[in-house]
Design a protein around this motif. Structure first.
Motif, mmCIF file in Angstrom:
data_model
loop_
_atom_site.group_PDB
_atom_site.id
_atom_site.type_symbol
_atom_site.label_atom_id
_atom_site.label_comp_id
_atom_site.label_asym_id
_atom_site.label_seq_id
_atom_site.Cartn_x
_atom_site.Cartn_y
_atom_site.Cartn_z
ATOM 1 N N TYR A 153 -0.100 3.869 5.108
ATOM 2 C CA TYR A 153 0.761 3.192 3.986
ATOM 3 C C TYR A 153 1.921 2.627 4.425
ATOM 4 N N GLU A 154 2.221 1.573 3.516
ATOM 5 C CA GLU A 154 3.441 0.833 3.973
ATOM 6 C C GLU A 154 4.653 1.326 3.339
ATOM 7 N N GLU A 191 -6.264 6.407 -6.555
ATOM 8 C CA GLU A 191 -5.103 6.063 -5.780
ATOM 9 C C GLU A 191 -3.781 5.718 -6.379
ATOM 10 N N LYS A 192 -3.808 5.175 -7.346
ATOM 11 C CA LYS A 192 -2.744 4.695 -8.146
ATOM 12 C C LYS A 192 -2.163 5.702 -9.255
ATOM 13 N N LYS A 248 0.822 -1.147 0.047
ATOM 14 C CA LYS A 248 0.052 0.105 -0.073
ATOM 15 C C LYS A 248 0.821 1.130 -0.061
ATOM 16 N N THR A 249 0.661 2.028 -1.093
ATOM 17 C CA THR A 249 1.824 3.036 -1.242
ATOM 18 C C THR A 249 0.933 4.352 -1.292
#
Lengths: 283, 973
Positions: free
Chosen positions: A44-45, A156-157, A26-27
Motif C-alpha cells: 500500500y502506498e 477493498e474500498k 493504493k490505500t
C-alpha cells in the motif's frame, strides 16, 4: 522508497471513505496494525489510520440486544468486555498475547484470517455480520464471506465500521475445542459451536465452524449443522453430525498436521465442542 | 512528517518517514532499551507502553504514535532510585542477558498499574507476549510478584535459595514447602513458581561470596536499559548492510549483474564472489587449527542451501540497502538438491561440494564429510557375555537457537587504521584469528569487542557475519552495520544437527550392560562447520553414561542442502541422550526390571574411567578421564521423592487423557579436555578494589558474576570490589570463548589462579612492610583486610596505596591461564509429568524437575536460572520446536509463532534442586551447569508418555500427530 509514503488520520467515516477512494493511490485502512504492518514490503502506498474516528472503537449493545463492536476496537478491549460472548473472549485470550491484543483490531482479524483461524471460526459460529461504509452502509455476514471456498476478498474500498453479533438467545449454548502443540499455540484444528436448543432438548439451530480443515482458514460446517438440527442433542446426534462433517471437510496438509490427522481431529474436536454444549445445558 | 509525542513525560517533536516503525524512531532518538527481536512483533522485544498499554513498537508506525504518551524503561528509574520492578528483577536473578528485560519490565508495569495484587496466572498472562529464551520465566514471574508486594508496602525477604543439608528429612517432600513464594495457578497455567533448593553435604565449608545468591554484576545497567548491546552503538557516517540470500537449495551462479544496485542512490558497495577474495575457511568458532574441512568462502559462485550467501550491500539506510538487493540480477543454474542424509550418501546423489579447493572431505562423491570409527574394549569377549542384544533406532530433528538478539555486527576503522569489530559473539578471540586471512589483515590490525550479548546458545560460536561486515568497511572506508533478519536467523544462521542414531546394546540377564555400539548419521547441511565435533560429542555422551566395557562408535557426517547446523547448547548431547535414555528404558522394560534400578546398576560411578574418553575427544583423540565426583545416585533419590514417583508411576488413570511420569539421567562435561583455555588478569586499585579482566564471554549466563565471585572469595572482598571487564581482544587476555560449559570451570580456574597470585603478593607486601614480624603464610584476607594471627590488621586500601606509592613500589597484579586435561561431568536426574490426550495425541507437560550435581554452585541463583532456561529450551526441542521445510528446501516456519517457543502462560511447573558435590579439579569445587539442562527433558518426556500410554516414541518432537500415530499403531488411540 518503502511503503507507505502517505499516512492519513481522518476524523470521520466519510473522510476515511473518501481517502480510500483515491483512484491512483493504493490505500488501506490501518487500525491496530500488528497484522497489517507485519511485513516490510507493504503493498500500500498510503495508510489511513482510523484511530481518530469517533465511535469506531466502542463496544455496546443496542436496545434490541445486538452487540456492536467498533471495527477499530482492539482485541484486548474485546476480551475485556463482559458483553462479548465468552467463546470469542476465551479464544482470543488463549491464542493472542496481551501486547498483541492491544495492537490488533477486530477488523484486522478478518482482514488477515489466516493469522488467527480459530478466532475466525468463533466469529463464524457466533454469526457475525460486518457492516461497511462504502460510503452507503452495506452488511455482509461473515459466513457469506468465509463460507465460500473461493473466499471473496473483503471490499477493498470499503471501510468496516462495526461487527454486529445477534442478540443472545436464552436457549443458546456454546462449546469449543481444539488441538494444538502446546496450551497457547495456534490450533491445528479447532471447532466452535453455537446451538439453540429448545426446552425439549432439541437443537433448533446449529452453527458449527471449524478451522484447519479446509484450504481457507475457517468456515461453517453446514452439513454437520444440518445433521444436528431438529434432533435431540445426544450422543447419536453428535455422531451423525461428525459423520456428516467428514463428507464436507477437505483438509490441506502442512507441517503441523497431515490430511489424515486433520480429518481425524475434525470429528474429535467437533464432538468435544458439542459435548461442551451438552455439559453447559446440563450445568 | 513530524509527530508530537510524550516520551517518559517529556514532550518531543520527532521527524519521521511515514513508513518508519516506532521502534526505529525511538532507537534513533536514543531510547536504546527498546530492542529488535523480529519484524512481526511476535517476540515482544520491542514492547513499549503506549498510553500505558503494552504494544510492540516493531509493528506500529511512528505516525500512529502521534499525540500519544510513550513509556520506555529509560523513564522508570535511576540508579539511585530504581523502580520496584527493576529492583525486583535484579534481586531475583530475573535478568540473564537482559536483552528483553526492558520489555518484561514494561508489561509488568502496565499490569501492576491496573492490578496491584495479581495472581501468578495473571503475571504469566502479562509476560506471555515477551518471549524469553533464557530464564524459563520462573524468575521474571517471581520478580513481578515481589515487586507487586513491595509496591503494596509489604515486607519482602532477601531472595535466596532454600538450603538443606543431607540427610533431608523424609517428610520434606511430602507437602508443598511453606517457604515457596505464593503463587496461584489458573485454568491455563499449571505452574507454581518455586525457589531453587540447594542440598549440601553436611561437611560443606561455609564461604563468604562463593555459593551465595549475589545479584549479577551487570544487572543494574541491564535493568535500566542502558545501551550496552552491539547495536546500541552509533557512529557518524555508518552504513547499513543487507544480505542477498539464495532462493535455491542448490545452484551454480552463472553470473551476477550488480550494476543497477551499484547505481542506486545511497548505495556504497555491492560485494559478490566477483570482487571478494576467495579464501577458504570453516566458520565454526573453534580452537586453532579449526577442524576440517575448510569448505566456505565469504561469497561463492555456488549456493548450497536456501538462505546461502549471494551478495551483500552497504548503503546509507537500511531501506536503501534492502531496495538495492532487489536490483541485483542473479543468473542461477539450478542443480538437483538432496535433503535426506541417507539419500545424500547414495551413489548418484547430487555432489554438494564439487569444488576443487575444498580439501579434507572424506568421500566427496557420497557427500560424506567425515567417517568416524572409535572402539574400546574386547568386542568378542563382551558380546559373548551378553545374554540379550537390543537394537533401536532413534531420530532427532533440526531446531534453531532463536536467541532474541539476532546476529549483529558493526565494523569500522579506528584512528590507527586498525579494523574494529564490535560484534555479538561468544568467541571474540577466535573471530579475530579466523577473520584475519579472509580480509587480508594481520591479527594485530584487528580488534574484536564483545559488548553484552542478547543470548547465544552456541549460535554465536560462529564467525557468521563478521567477515561480510569487515569486507564492506574495507570496501567503503565507512563504519558498517549488518544484522540478520529473523528469517535469516532460520535460513542463514546455525541450528541443531538432525541425527539418526542406531544403538546395539548387549546386556546380561541380570541387567548388566556389557557392550554398546552406536552408528550415527549426522546431517551437517551445506557446510561442515561443527559437523565433526558435534557428532563426536554425541558419540562420547551416548557411550559414557553407562560406560560399557566394550563401546564402539561409527559415524557418518553428511552434507545435504539444508541450512547448516552448528553449535547449539548441548552440542550433540541432547540428541545422544534422548536416544540413549529411551533405549535404556526400553531394555529395562524388556528385561522386566525397574528402570531406575537398571540405570542405577549401570551408570558410571566415582572412580570409573570413562571408557571412550581417550578415543573420542573433540575433533581429535582425547585424554583418559576418571569420574572424581558424582551425586547422581542422590539426585535420582531426591528426585524420586520430590516427584512422588512411587505413588504416581504406572497409574495413567481412566478416560482418554492419561497421566504419566518419567525420568532420565544426564551427564555432561565441563569444558573440552585438553583444548579449552582461559586466562585472567587481576590488578589492585588505590582503594583496595580490583580490576578483573577476562577473555571469557558472558552471554547472559552470569559468568561475569561467577568469575567475580571466585576472585572476591580468594581476595577477601565483597563482590562489589571486583570490577570485571570482558571481553576485548585488545585489553583482555585470551579465552577460547563461551562454549562447551567451560567458563566456570576453565575461565574460573584461571581467575582462581590469578587471584591466588595477587593474594600472595598482597600478603607478601603486608608482611614485609605493614605487619612487621609476620610471615605471608601466617596472614589471611578477610573483609577487605589483611589479618594477622595476633589480631592486627591492615586494610587492602592501605596495602594498595603503600605498594603503589610509598615503598617497594609495584603494581600488585597477576595474570594466569588455565586449562585442564579433565572435563569433570556434572550429573542430573530429570523428571517429567505429562498428560497425554490419547484421542488427539496432544501432550501437555505439567511438571519438570531437574536435580543437578554441578559440584559447588558458585551462585545458586544464576545457576538455577541456567537450569530453568535450559529445561525450557529442551522442552521446546522435545515438544514443539521444529524447522519445517518445503519440498524444495525452504524453511517454512521462519516466524515466531509458527516456530513456536514456549510462552510464560503455558509453562509447566519448573523446579530445580542442586545436590552439591566437591569437584577436586574445579574452582571451589565447581563443575559446569550451562548445558546439562538441555539433555534430559526429551527422554524424560518419552518416559512419561510411555508411562501414560505404554507407547514408545523414538522420534522428536512429540507433536500431536506423531503421538497420535504411535498410539494408533499400537492400538491405543
Amino acid at each position: 522508497m518503502p511503503n507507505p509514503t502517505g499516512y492519513y488520520r481522518p476524523r470521520t467515516i466519510d473522510e476515511a471513505v473518501q481517502l480510500l477512494s483515491q483512484p491512483y493511490i493504493k490505500t488501506a485502512l490501518l487500525s491496530g496494525g500488528a497484522l497489517r504492518l507485519a511485513t516490510d514490503d507493504l503493498p500500500y502506498e498510503a495508510l489511513i489510520d482510523v484511530q481518530a474516528i469517533e465511535g469506531l472503537s466502542s463496544i455496546a449493545r443496542t436496545p434490541d440486544g445486538t452487540l456492536e463492536i467498533g471495527a477499530a476496537a482492539s482485541l484486548e478491549a474485546v476480551v475485556r468486555s463482559p458483553d462479548v460472548p465468552a467463546m470469542l473472549r476465551e479464544t482470543l485470550r488463549r491464542c493472542v498475547t496481551w501486547n498483541r491484543r492491544n495492537a490488533i483490531s477486530i477488523a484486522e482479524l478478518v482482514e488477515y484470517p489466516e493469522t488467527l483461524p480459530e478466532a475466525i471460526a468463533a466469529l463464524l459460529a457466533l454469526d457475525v455480520t460486518l457492516v461497511f461504509a462504502m460510503p452507503e452502509e452495506r452488511r455482509l455476514r461473515l459466513g457469506d464471506l468465509q463460507g465460500n471456498v473461493s473466499q471473496p476478498r473483503l471490499p477493498e474500498k470499503g471501510l468496516i465500521v462495526r461487527f454486529e453479533f445477534p442478540a443472545t438467545n436464552p436457549w443458546q449454548t456454546w462449546g469449543q475445542a481444539h488441538v494444538a502443540r502446546t496450551p497457547a499455540d495456534t490450533a491445528i484444528v479447532s471447532a466452535a459451536v453455537v446451538l439453540v436448543v429448545d426446552n425439549s432438548g432439541t437443537v433448533a439451530q446449529a452453527r458449527i465452524a471449524l478451522s484447519g480443515v479446509w484450504d481457507i482458514p475457517a468456515r461453517l460446517a453446514e452439513g454437520a449443522a444440518a445433521a444436528l438440527t431438529g434432533r435431540l442433542l445426544d450422543a447419536a446426534a453428535i455422531a451423525r453430525a461428525t459423520a456428516a462433517l467428514n463428507d464436507e471437510i477437505a483438509p490441506v496438509a502442512d507441517y503441523r498436521g497431515s490430511v489424515a490427522y486433520r480429518r481425524a481431529m475434525a470429528g474429535i474436536v467437533t464432538r468435544r465442542a458439542l459435548e461442551a454444549c451438552q455439559a453447559r445445558l446440563a450445568g | 512528517m513530524e509527530i508530537r509525542v510524550t516520551i517518559n513525560g517529556e514532550a518531543r517533536t520527532l521527524t519521521v518517514h511515514p513508513w518508519e516503525r516506532l521502534l526505529h524512531v525511538l532507537r534513533r532518538a536514543g531510547y536504546k532499551s527498546v530492542k529488535f527481536g523480529d519484524e512481526l512483533g511476535m517476540s515482544g522485544a520491542s514492547t513499549v507502553l503506549l498510553d500505558g498499554k503494552p504494544v510492540d513498537s516493531a509493528v506500529l508506525l511512528a505516525a500512529q504514535a502521534d499525540g500519544h504518551r510513550i513509556t520506555t524503561v529509560e523513564g522508570l528509574g535511576t540508579p539511585d532510585r530504581l523502580h520496584p520492578l527493576q529492583q525486583a528483577f535484579i534481586e531475583t536473578g530475573a535478568i540473564q542477558s537482559g536483552y528483553n528485560t526492558p520489555a518484561q519490565i514494561l508489561v509488568a508495569k502496565a499490569l501492576l498499574d491496573e492490578n496491584p495484587n495479581p495472581t501468578e496466572a495473571e503475571v504469566r498472562e502479562a509476560l506471555a507476549g515477551v518471549l524469553d529464551r533464557e530464564t524459563g520465566y520462573v524468575k521474571p514471574v517471581q520478580a513481578v510478584l515481589r515487586a507487586a508486594a513491595m509496591m503494596r508496602g509489604e515486607p519482602v525477604e532477601p531472595f535466596a535459595p532454600l538450603e538443606r543439608a543431607i540427610p533431608i528429612p523424609a517428610e520434606f517432600f511430602d507437602h508443598p514447602h511453606d517457604d515457596d513464594l505464593p503463587g496461584e495457578g489458573g485454568p491455563a497455567v499449571q505452574t507454581r513458581t518455586r525457589r531453587p533448593l540447594v542440598v549440601t553435604p553436611p561437611q560443606a565449608r561455609p564461604r563468604s561470596v562463593v555459593g551465595k545468591a549475589e545479584p549479577k554484576v551487570d544487572a543494574l545497567k541491564l535493568a535500566l536499559g542502558r545501551p550496552v548491546f552491539t547495536d546500541d552503538f552509533e557512529m557518524r557516517g555508518m552504513l547499513y548492510a543487507a544480505l542477498l540470500t539464495s532462493p535455491h537449495a542448490h545452484a551454480r551462479i552463472r553470473d551476477i549483474d550488480t550494476s543497477a544496485a551499484e547505481a542506486f542512490p545511497g548505495v556504497h558497495a555491492v560485494l559478490t564472489y566477483k570482487n571478494v577474495p576467495r579464501v577458504k575457511y570453516a566458520s565454526g568458532g573453534q580452537t586453532y587449527p579449526n577442524p576440517p574441512p575448510h569448505d566456505q568462502v565469504s561469497l561463492d559462485n555456488k549456493v548450497r542451501h536456501v538462505g546461502d550467501r549471494v551478495a551483500v550491500v552497504a548503503a546509507e539506510t537500511p531501506e536503501i540497502a534492502r531496495e538495492a538487493l532487489k536490483l541485483i540480477r542473479v543468473d542461477y543454474e539450478v542443480l538437483p538438491a538432496v535433503f535426506d542424509p541417507e539419500a545424500a550418501m547414495q551413489p548418484g546423489a547430487p555432489v554438494i561440494h564439487d569444488e576443487e579447493d575444498t580439501v579434507g572431505i572424506h568421500d566427496r562423491t557420497r557427500n560424506i564429510v567425515h567417517h568416524i570409527e572409535a572402539a574400546v574394549g574386547d568386542a568378542q569377549a563382551q558380546w559373548a557375555k551378553a545374554d540379550r542384544v537390543f537394537e533401536g533406532e532413534y531420530r532427532v530433528h533440526q531446531v534453531q537457537q532463536a536467541h532474541i538478539e539476532p546476529h549483529v555486527c558493526i565494523t569500522y576503522w579506528d584512528e590507527d587504521q586498525r579494523l574494529v569489530v564490535r560484534t555479538s559473539t561468544q568467541v571474540p578471540f577466535h573471530v579475530r584469528r579466523m577473520l584475519a586471512p579472509l580480509i587480508g589483515l594481520p591479527v594485530k590490525r584487528i580488534r574484536v569487542i564483545k559488548p553484552r550479548i542478547g543470548g547465544g546458545f552456541g549460535g554465536k560460536q560462529e564467525m557468521l557475519i563478521e567477515d561480510l561486515c569487515a569486507h564492506l568497511t574495507i570496501a567503503t572506508g565507512r563504519p558498517v552495520r549488518l544484522e540478520y533478519t529473523r528469517e535469516q536467523e532460520f535460513t542463514s544462521a546455525r541450528s541443531r544437527h538432525p541425527q539418526i542414531l542406531r544403538f546395539k546394546t548387549g546386556v546380561t540377564n541380570d541387567g548388566e550392560v556389557v557392550a554398546a555400539e552406536l552408528y550415527l548419521i549426522g546431517n551437517t547441511g551445506a557446510y561442515g562447520t561443527h559437523g565433526l565435533t558435534v557428532q563426536m560429542v554425541s558419540g562420547f555422551r551416548a557411550l559414557t553414561t553407562y560406560n560399557a566395557p566394550y563401546s564402539r562408535f561409527v559415524c557418518d557426517v553428511v552434507y545435504t542442502n539444508i541450512p547448516t547446523p552448528g553449535a547449539y547448547r548441548g552440542y550433540g548431547a541432547p540428541q545422544a541422550l534422548f536416544a540413549l535414555e529411551v533405549h535404556m528404558e526400553e531394555i529395562a522394560e524388556a528385561l522386566g526390571m525397574d528402570v531406575v534400578e537398571f540405570k542405577r546398576k549401570n551408570w558410571i560411578k566415582v572412580g570409573d574411567v570413562m571408557v571412550m574418553s581417550r578415543a573420542l575427544g573433540e575433533g581429535r583423540e582425547g585424554f583418559e578421564q576418571v569420574v572424581r565426583s558424582s551425586a547422581l545416585a542422590e539426585a535420582v533419590e531426591i528426585g524420586l521423592r520430590a516427584m512422588q514417583w512411587d505413588q504416581k508411576r504406572g497409574r495413567p488413570g481412566d478416560g482418554p487423557v492419561k497421566r504419566g511420569i518419567g525420568m532420565a539421567v544426564a551427564m555432561h562435561g565441563s569444558g573440552i579436555a585438553g583444548l579449552d583455555m582461559g586466562a585472567a588478569t587481576i590488578k589492585i586499585n588505590d582503594d583496595g578494589s580490583f580490576n578483573l579482566l577476562v577473555g571469557a564471554t558472558d552471554l547472559g549466563t552470569g559468568s561475569d558474576t561467577v568469575l567475580a565471585q571466585i576472585a572476591a572469595e580468594v581476595l577477601g572482598v565483597p563482590l562489589e570490589d571486583i570490577i570485571i571487564y570482558s571481553s576485548d581482544t585488545d585489553f583482555t587476555p585470551f579465552d577460547t570463548g563461551a562454549y562447551a560449559s567451560s567458563t566456570t570451570y576453565i575461565s574460573g580456574g584461571a581467575v582462581y589462579k590469578a587471584a591466588m597470585e595477587v593474594r600472595r603478593q598482597i600478603l607478601e607486601h603486608a608482611a614485609q612492610h605493614l605487619l612487621p614480624g609476620t610471615r605471608p603464610d601466617d596472614l589471611d584476607l578477610l573483609d577487605r583486610h589483611v589479618i594477622a594471627p595476633d589480631g592486627r590488621q591492615v586494610s587492602l586500601e592501605r596495602v594498595a596505596l603503600h605498594s603503589l606509592h610509598q615503598a617497594d613500589q609495584k603494581q600488585i597484579m597477576a595474570s594466569a591461564s588455565h586449562m585442564s586435561y579433565e572435563s569433570p561431568p556434572p550429573f542430573a536426574a530429570q523428571f517429567a509429568e505429562v498428560l497425554v490426550d490419547t484421542e488427539t495425541g496432544q501432550v501437555t507437560v505439567e511438571r519438570l524437575l531437574m536435580v543437578v550435581d554441578c559440584g559447588v554452585a558458585i551462585n545458586p541463583i544464576t545457576a538455577s536460572g541456567q537450569v530453568e532456561g535450559g529445561m525450557t529450551q529442551a522442552l521446546g526441542y522435545a515438544h514443539c520446536e521444529e524447522m519445517a521445510y518445503t519440498d524444495t528446501g525452504r524453511v517454512i516456519n521462519t516466524r515466531f509463532g509458527d516456530y513456536h517457543i514456549y510462552q510464560a502462560n503455558e509453562m509447566p511447573d519448573l523446579q530445580v534442586i542442586f545436590v552439591e558435590t566437591y569437584e577436586p579439579t574445579g574452582p571451589f569445587g565447581a563443575k559446569a551447569v550451562a548445558e546439562i539442562p538441555k539433555d534430559g527433558v526429551a527422554p524424560a518426556l518419552a518416559s512419561a508418555i510411555h508411562d501414560a500410554t505404554g507407547v514408545w516414541i523414538r522420534e522428536l518432537p512429540f507433536t500431536p500427530e506423531r503421538v497420535w500415530r504411535a498410539l494408533r499403531a499400537a492400538g491405543r488411540a
